[in-house]
Structure formats: structure tokens, C-alpha cells
Scaffold this motif. Structure first.
Motif, PDB file in Angstrom:
ATOM      1  N   GLY A 158       0.798  -1.215   0.000  1.00 28.97           N
ATOM      2  CA  GLY A 158       0.000   0.000   0.000  1.00 28.97           C
ATOM      3  C   GLY A 158       0.828   1.261   0.000  1.00 28.97           C
ATOM      4  N   GLU A 159       2.041   1.194   0.549  1.00 33.85           N
ATOM      5  CA  GLU A 159       2.963   2.321   0.524  1.00 33.85           C
ATOM      6  C   GLU A 159       3.966   2.183  -0.616  1.00 33.85           C
ATOM      7  OE1 GLU A 159       3.478   5.109   2.457  1.00 33.85           O
ATOM      8  OE2 GLU A 159       1.573   4.812   3.459  1.00 33.85           O
ATOM      9  N   PHE A 160       3.894   1.082  -1.374  1.00 35.48           N
ATOM     10  CA  PHE A 160       4.835   0.779  -2.458  1.00 35.48           C
ATOM     11  C   PHE A 160       6.265   0.844  -1.946  1.00 35.48           C
ATOM     12  CE2 PHE A 160       5.899   0.415  -6.970  1.00 35.48           C
ATOM     13  CZ  PHE A 160       4.816  -0.304  -7.403  1.00 35.48           C
ATOM     14  N   GLN A 161       6.448   0.349  -0.728  1.00 29.14           N
ATOM     15  CA  GLN A 161       7.748   0.383  -0.079  1.00 29.14           C
ATOM     16  C   GLN A 161       8.139  -1.044   0.296  1.00 29.14           C
ATOM     17  OE1 GLN A 161      10.996   0.863   0.844  1.00 29.14           O
ATOM     18  NE2 GLN A 161      10.266   2.973   0.959  1.00 29.14           N
ATOM     19  N   PRO A 162       9.115  -1.653  -0.393  1.00 27.04           N
ATOM     20  CA  PRO A 162       9.452  -3.050  -0.124  1.00 27.04           C
ATOM     21  C   PRO A 162      10.354  -3.240   1.079  1.00 27.04           C
ATOM     22  CG  PRO A 162      10.861  -2.227  -1.850  1.00 27.04           C
ATOM     23  CD  PRO A 162       9.923  -1.108  -1.497  1.00 27.04           C
ATOM     24  N   VAL A 205       7.934  11.948  -1.624  1.00 27.54           N
ATOM     25  CA  VAL A 205       7.776  11.197  -0.383  1.00 27.54           C
ATOM     26  C   VAL A 205       9.115  10.633   0.082  1.00 27.54           C
ATOM     27  CG1 VAL A 205       6.697   9.128   0.619  1.00 27.54           C
ATOM     28  CG2 VAL A 205       5.363  10.644  -0.826  1.00 27.54           C
ATOM     29  N   GLY A 206      10.029  10.418  -0.843  1.00 29.01           N
ATOM     30  CA  GLY A 206      11.319   9.845  -0.507  1.00 29.01           C
ATOM     31  C   GLY A 206      11.392   8.347  -0.726  1.00 29.01           C
ATOM     32  N   ASN A 207      10.472   7.812  -1.526  1.00 26.43           N
ATOM     33  CA  ASN A 207      10.422   6.372  -1.795  1.00 26.43           C
ATOM     34  C   ASN A 207      11.077   6.096  -3.141  1.00 26.43           C
ATOM     35  OD1 ASN A 207       9.824   3.684  -2.149  1.00 26.43           O
ATOM     36  ND2 ASN A 207       7.601   3.919  -2.021  1.00 26.43           N
ATOM     37  N   THR A 208      12.341   5.685  -3.117  1.00 22.85           N
ATOM     38  CA  THR A 208      13.080   5.450  -4.358  1.00 22.85           C
ATOM     39  C   THR A 208      12.471   4.320  -5.172  1.00 22.85           C
ATOM     40  OG1 THR A 208      15.118   6.226  -3.313  1.00 22.85           O
ATOM     41  CG2 THR A 208      15.349   4.894  -5.308  1.00 22.85           C
ATOM     42  N   PHE A 209      12.103   3.241  -4.511  1.00 24.37           N
ATOM     43  CA  PHE A 209      11.522   2.097  -5.219  1.00 24.37           C
ATOM     44  C   PHE A 209      10.219   2.490  -5.904  1.00 24.37           C
ATOM     45  CE2 PHE A 209       8.780  -1.573  -5.602  1.00 24.37           C
ATOM     46  CZ  PHE A 209       9.622  -2.569  -6.081  1.00 24.37           C
ATOM     47  N   GLY A 210       9.334   3.143  -5.166  1.00 27.98           N
ATOM     48  CA  GLY A 210       8.050   3.542  -5.730  1.00 27.98           C
ATOM     49  C   GLY A 210       8.209   4.520  -6.875  1.00 27.98           C
ATOM     50  N   ALA A 211       9.144   5.470  -6.731  1.00 27.23           N
ATOM     51  CA  ALA A 211       9.372   6.445  -7.801  1.00 27.23           C
ATOM     52  C   ALA A 211       9.891   5.761  -9.054  1.00 27.23           C
ATOM     53  CB  ALA A 211      10.359   7.504  -7.332  1.00 27.23           C
ATOM     54  N   THR A 212      10.819   4.826  -8.890  1.00 26.74           N
ATOM     55  CA  THR A 212      11.389   4.124 -10.038  1.00 26.74           C
ATOM     56  C   THR A 212      10.351   3.257 -10.732  1.00 26.74           C
ATOM     57  OG1 THR A 212      13.558   4.075  -8.961  1.00 26.74           O
ATOM     58  CG2 THR A 212      13.199   2.543 -10.782  1.00 26.74           C
ATOM     59  N   SER A 227       9.533  -8.467   1.601  1.00 25.56           N
ATOM     60  CA  SER A 227       8.334  -7.691   1.909  1.00 25.56           C
ATOM     61  C   SER A 227       7.182  -8.624   2.260  1.00 25.56           C
ATOM     62  CB  SER A 227       7.988  -6.778   0.736  1.00 25.56           C
ATOM     63  OG  SER A 227       7.757  -7.532  -0.443  1.00 25.56           O
ATOM     64  N   THR A 228       6.131  -8.591   1.470  1.00 25.54           N
ATOM     65  CA  THR A 228       4.947  -9.409   1.729  1.00 25.54           C
ATOM     66  C   THR A 228       4.604 -10.234   0.493  1.00 25.54           C
ATOM     67  OG1 THR A 228       3.405  -7.717   0.955  1.00 25.54           O
ATOM     68  CG2 THR A 228       4.042  -7.637   3.271  1.00 25.54           C
ATOM     69  N   VAL A 229       3.783 -11.249   0.727  1.00 23.47           N
ATOM     70  CA  VAL A 229       3.394 -12.137  -0.361  1.00 23.47           C
ATOM     71  C   VAL A 229       2.623 -11.374  -1.436  1.00 23.47           C
ATOM     72  CG1 VAL A 229       2.041 -14.187  -0.960  1.00 23.47           C
ATOM     73  CG2 VAL A 229       3.373 -14.154   1.155  1.00 23.47           C
ATOM     74  N   ALA A 230       1.709 -10.505  -1.029  1.00 23.81           N
ATOM     75  CA  ALA A 230       0.884  -9.768  -1.995  1.00 23.81           C
ATOM     76  C   ALA A 230       1.742  -8.854  -2.862  1.00 23.81           C
ATOM     77  CB  ALA A 230      -0.180  -8.958  -1.267  1.00 23.81           C
TER      78      ALA A 230
END
Length: 295
Positions: free
Chosen positions: A58-62, A129-136, A199-202
Motif C-alpha cells: 500500500g505504501e509501495f515500499q518493499p 515522499v522519498g520512496n526510491t523504489f516507488g518512484a522508479t 516484503s509481503t506475499v501480496a
């Protein structure tokens, strides 16, 4: 015999003493509880103050959780996930041959307007937001849908017609080019997939199914039958795309639902080797409690 209570201002725990024995009620309760996840072992709560923690997807943060209390803007991940999900859903149904639709023209509109533009904007906000993974990830897949729209715009950019002209009126060069394009996205998605293993399974399944969709579609366009894309692989890519779309919506729901609008927790199913998974295994370890009872 009179008992006294001592309060620990740091931990908030109470200790009860009768002069000879001291019992830490907070620690004892923590040991005896089968799990400390709000009654749902697939979900997780901050048990110190019962405040909902954001789900990884939900936060796109692994990675590990990051504090969001001081964040000045809303969480852009659900918007990007929803844009990706709807566009992927429509294209995947067409790849499966639903209702006899064989051309992806209708997807061009969604690719430019929703999956492309909106997802790209969400990716840019992830940078804020500072989320490198989500931004990429979100920015890249937004670019993918814009590129898809450019490729398949009827008569607009003339990519198909130019490749056919260079190939003597055949589609071979176009299909090979499209296969290379999809294989490139398969490689990129695999790189992101590696980053979701803690992270999580989903969240992991979202990138796994998407990666398989790119692979199946790439093979379908590269390994042709009588000059036409291999139908079985294209349909398999559509099936994996449908799964990826629903998993994207699911992760989006994990980011949208909170205590103000939802009556239930969104299960996230942490991997047992993840940080939260190891923490949960520690919480369900009742060996200390059983040893104390035996004494």
C-alpha cells in the motif's frame, strides 16, 4: 501480605511485588499471547498504541516501515497502482480474446490518460515522499504505457507501417521489435522483483505475475506460428496480466483503507524470513511462558 505496584515510566509496564516475588504483568501477557497482530496473523498492528501500520504494498515500499506521521503529502502509491491495474486489466482481457476483440485500440486511451500520465505523476510524487523504489517503478511503468500508446496509436506515429514497409509488407520486423521491447521490460521487472523478497506475499506476487506476463507476451511475439504470434503464449500473458491487475488493486486497497474508512484489516502475509516475519515468530514463541509455568 500487602502488595505494591511499581510503574515504569519508560515502558508503561506495571510490576507487582509482595516483598518476595516481583511479577512483570506486561511482559507476562506478551509471552502468553498467541500472537500480537490484532487477532489476525496475516495482518499487523502497532501494538503499543493500536495504530494501523501501512502495508508494504500500500505504501509501495518493499523495505522496512518508514514513519509517515510527518509526511506533508498524501500517499501517492494507491493512485499509481490503480492506474496500472485498470490499464493492465483491459489490455490483458484483449490478449485473452475476450468478446472477440483482437485489436488493442481502446487501450491507447487508457495508456495515455490513466496508465501513462497519472501513473507517471504518482511516480514523481513518490520522489517527494522519498520512496526510491516507488518512484522508479511507478514512473517507469507510466513510461511503459505511454510508449505502448505511441506504438499502437492507429496511423498516428506510423511505427507499424514503417516497419512493415522496411520488411516488404510483412509484420515480421514489427513483431520481433515488439518482442525485444517486452523482453526488456521482463528484465526490468525482474530487477524490481528481487527487491520485494523481504516484503509481503501480496507485493511479491504483483511483480511476479507482471514479470511472467511480460515473458509470455515476449515469447508469444518472438516464437511465431505461420508468421502469427503464438496464441497460447499471448493468452497466458493475458492471464498473468489479469492476476497482476487484481494484485495491484489489492495493494492499492491496502494503502487506501485505514481506521477512518475501513472496518477490517487488509491481510499482508509477511514472508517468514522478512523482518516482520521474524518478529512475528518471536511473538508466538511461548516457550518462556511454559517454562515459567512448569516452575
Amino acid at each position: 501480605m500487602a502488595t505494591t505496584q511499581e510503574h515504569n515510566d519508560t515502558t508503561g509496564a506495571f510490576k507487582e511485588s509482595d516483598g518476595t516475588h516481583t511479577q512483570d504483568h506486561a511482559n507476562d501477557a506478551r509471552l502468553r499471547r498467541p500472537y500480537d497482530y490484532g487477532g489476525n496473523p496475516l495482518a499487523h498492528l502497532n501494538t503499543n498504541d493500536s495504530a494501523r501500520l501501512p502495508a508494504f504494498g500500500g505504501e509501495f515500499q518493499p523495505g522496512l516501515y518508514k514513519p509517515i506521521a510527518d509526511r506533508k503529502i498524501a500517499n501517492p502509491a494507491p493512485l499509481g497502482l490503480s492506474a496500472f491495474a485498470l490499464t493492465t486489466f483491459v489490455l490483458s482481457l484483449i490478449n485473452m480474446g475476450t468478446r472477440g476483440i483482437s485489436e488493442p485500440n481502446i487501450v491507447v486511451a487508457a495508456a495515455f490518460g490513466y496508465g501513462g500520465l497519472v501513473q507517471l505523476l504518482a511516480g514523481m510524487w513518490e520522489m517527494a515522499v522519498g520512496n526510491t523504489f516507488g518512484a522508479t517503478a511507478l514512473s517507469s511503468y507510466g513510461g511503459f504505457w505511454i510508449a505502448f500508446g505511441i506504438i499502437f496509436t492507429p496511423g498516428g506515429f506510423q511505427i507499424l507501417s514503417q516497419l512493415e514497409a522496411a520488411d516488404g509488407g510483412k509484420e515480421t520486423m514489427f513483431l520481433d521489435s515488439l518482442a525485444l521491447f517486452l523482453f526488456g521490460w521482463f528484465i526490468f521487472t525482474f530487477i524490481l522483483l528481487i527487491c520485494t523478497l523481504r516484503s509481503t506475499v501480496a507485493f511479491f506476487l504483483l511483480f511476479f505475475t507482471l514479470d511472467m506476463a511480460f515473458l509470455m507476451l515476449g515469447i508469444g511475439y518472438a516464437d511465431r506460428v505461420d508468421g502469427a504470434p503464438r496464441e497460447g503464449c499471448i493468452k497466458a500473458g493475458g492471464v498473468f496480466g489479469i492476476l497482476a491487475a487484481f494484485l495491484a488493486w489489492y495493494n492499492a486497497l491496502a494503502g487506501i483503507a485505514d481506521t477512518g474508512n475501513s472496518f477490517f484489516l487488509i491481510p499482508v502475509a509477511h514472508f517468514p524470513w522478512s523482518e516482520k516475519g521474524r518478529e512475528r515468530r518471536g511473538k508466538v514463541d511461548n516457550s518462556a511462558a511454559r517454562a515459567a509455568e512448569a516452575v
